[in-house]
Scaffold this active site. Sequence first.
Site, PDB file in Angstrom:
ATOM      1  CB  SER A 129      -0.868  -0.033   1.256  1.00 18.41           C
ATOM      2  OG  SER A 129      -1.428   1.234   1.511  1.00 18.41           O
ATOM      3  CE1 TYR A 156      -3.891  -2.681   5.542  1.00 16.81           C
ATOM      4  CE2 TYR A 156      -3.403  -0.336   5.423  1.00 16.81           C
ATOM      5  CZ  TYR A 156      -3.678  -1.529   4.797  1.00 16.81           C
ATOM      6  OH  TYR A 156      -3.730  -1.571   3.427  1.00 16.81           O
ATOM      7  CE  LYS A 160      -1.403  -4.485   3.365  1.00 13.25           C
ATOM      8  NZ  LYS A 160      -1.662  -5.847   2.866  1.00 13.25           N
TER       9      LYS A 160
HETATM   10  C1  UD1 Z   1      -7.198   4.418   3.723  1.00  6.87           C
HETATM   11  C2  UD1 Z   1      -6.043   4.053   4.607  1.00  6.87           C
HETATM   12  C3  UD1 Z   1      -5.014   3.312   3.805  1.00  6.87           C
HETATM   13  C4  UD1 Z   1      -5.628   2.076   3.183  1.00  6.87           C
HETATM   14  C5  UD1 Z   1      -6.824   2.502   2.320  1.00  6.87           C
HETATM   15  C6  UD1 Z   1      -7.543   1.284   1.834  1.00  6.87           C
HETATM   16  C7  UD1 Z   1      -5.928   5.766   6.344  1.00  6.87           C
HETATM   17  C8  UD1 Z   1      -5.129   6.892   6.902  1.00  6.87           C
HETATM   18  N1  UD1 Z   1      -5.465   5.215   5.218  1.00  6.87           N
HETATM   19  O1  UD1 Z   1      -6.706   5.345   2.745  1.00  6.87           O
HETATM   20  O2  UD1 Z   1      -3.950   2.918   4.630  1.00  6.87           O
HETATM   21  O3  UD1 Z   1      -4.695   1.410   2.381  1.00  6.87           O
HETATM   22  O4  UD1 Z   1      -7.736   3.274   3.103  1.00  6.87           O
HETATM   23  O5  UD1 Z   1      -8.430   1.621   0.828  1.00  6.87           O
HETATM   24  O6  UD1 Z   1      -6.942   5.401   6.878  1.00  6.87           O
HETATM   25  N2  UD1 Z   1     -13.185  10.725   3.248  1.00  6.87           N
HETATM   26  C9  UD1 Z   1     -14.210  11.616   3.545  1.00  6.87           C
HETATM   27  N3  UD1 Z   1     -15.379  11.101   4.020  1.00  6.87           N
HETATM   28  C10 UD1 Z   1     -15.591   9.767   4.220  1.00  6.87           C
HETATM   29  C11 UD1 Z   1     -14.529   8.866   3.899  1.00  6.87           C
HETATM   30  C12 UD1 Z   1     -13.343   9.380   3.424  1.00  6.87           C
HETATM   31  O7  UD1 Z   1     -14.067  12.824   3.390  1.00  6.87           O
HETATM   32  O8  UD1 Z   1     -16.681   9.375   4.672  1.00  6.87           O
HETATM   33  C13 UD1 Z   1     -11.929  11.257   2.709  1.00  6.87           C
HETATM   34  C14 UD1 Z   1     -10.727  10.950   3.597  1.00  6.87           C
HETATM   35  O9  UD1 Z   1     -10.584  11.948   4.587  1.00  6.87           O
HETATM   36  C15 UD1 Z   1      -9.598  10.961   2.570  1.00  6.87           C
HETATM   37  C16 UD1 Z   1     -10.273  10.455   1.281  1.00  6.87           C
HETATM   38  O10 UD1 Z   1     -11.660  10.628   1.483  1.00  6.87           O
HETATM   39  O11 UD1 Z   1      -9.160  12.271   2.367  1.00  6.87           O
HETATM   40  C17 UD1 Z   1      -9.983   9.003   0.993  1.00  6.87           C
HETATM   41  O12 UD1 Z   1     -10.288   8.253   2.154  1.00  6.87           O
HETATM   42  P1  UD1 Z   1     -10.283   6.654   2.182  1.00  6.87           P
HETATM   43  O13 UD1 Z   1     -11.128   6.126   1.072  1.00  6.87           O
HETATM   44  O14 UD1 Z   1     -10.614   6.223   3.570  1.00  6.87           O
HETATM   45  O15 UD1 Z   1      -8.795   6.263   1.806  1.00  6.87           O
HETATM   46  P2  UD1 Z   1      -7.407   6.708   2.504  1.00  6.87           P
HETATM   47  O16 UD1 Z   1      -7.624   7.404   3.774  1.00  6.87           O
HETATM   48  O17 UD1 Z   1      -6.616   7.409   1.471  1.00  6.87           O
END
Ligand code: UD1
Length: 346
Positions: A129, A156, A160
Amino acid sequence: MNKGRVLVTGAAGYIGSHTVVELTGAGYDVVGVDNFSNSSPQMLDGIRQITGSPLTFIEADCSDRNQLARVFEQYPDIRASIHFAAHKAVGESVQQPLKYFENNLTSLLNLIGLSTADGNSRGIVFSSSCTVYGEPDPENLPIKETAPVKPATSPYGRTKQMCEEILHDCTAACPGLKVIALRYFNPIGAHPSALIGEMPAGVPQNLVPYITQTAAGIRKELKIFGNDYPTPDGTCIRDYIYVVDLAKAHVAAVDRILGTTGSDRYEIFNLGTGTGLSVLELVNHFISATGVNLPYSFAPRRAGDIIKVWADPGKANRVLGWKADTPVDDVLRSAWEWEKKVRGIR
Ligand code: UD1
């Protein structure tokens, strides 16, 4: 053309299921393994419908050496494995680190041990990842494989990093072993058939499943975590990659590992599109691509979130001859089609 047998652990999972479909289409004989701890046998039916062929599948827990050993006993002709089977919930890993270390590390150790036990040459493609990079320094964006690995922000993420190190050391010591570690950015979307896709248990933590569930009326509104980040529109930036494109990269990695071209026995590739999109941009793409109303509001930042990260996929483009090029609107439509199918929405 039959290209030989490939073991896929976590075959019923989100990326695993899409990869089984692509491997089968590319002429590999797949043996799938899963313990359904975070997936459903339904996904296997979806795979069989898409490929139109029977799928060899064994229900087994990779963290139990005896269970995994039986798979290798039954199929001693396994030439390579793709190892997806792992726990992946970041928040849960902070609460229950031991669960993550035990499962994710033990499963990998068992797989390496069994892959090398009989002296045969085998390959392992490992699901890693972009989390291993932590918050990249701005001058390192887009991020290359040579960027520093930073201390993990969750157990997690640490699994990795540890798994990559274990694979690196074992490859150095065992001439029969070849490894490719694939560092995924943010996989999204579903197979165009809408027969397989992401199936989060409980409330989705990841952005796109939350978007599609909100669009389906299951969640009231999407909360965008933080709009005061130092980015053009104040929301976080990620590299969203289509899961089918990602699956195809695994086929290219297996081709390489089993071929004679690769000289390094341990290689790392970033798998992303090379383009960063903000949360708000992604939301707007979803609305315009599907025409569906998506209520959203801004909420405080989520602890542990990285501000911006996107890939330099140049090495994978050159060496694997692979590129993620599905337009994001098509990808988001595929996610919506899958959600509608799951919910019975017309
Ligand atoms: C997360 C994990 C990453 C993992 C990946 C799996 C963290 C810090 N990282 O990545 O290690 O490999 O998931 O897919 O948790 N967001 C919103 N509202 C929501 C959900 C998400 O605004 O309800 C935003 C988050 O703040 C972020 C973006 O969307 O900025 C992407 O979020 P997400 O899909 O959870 O992925 P990551 O955080 O990048």
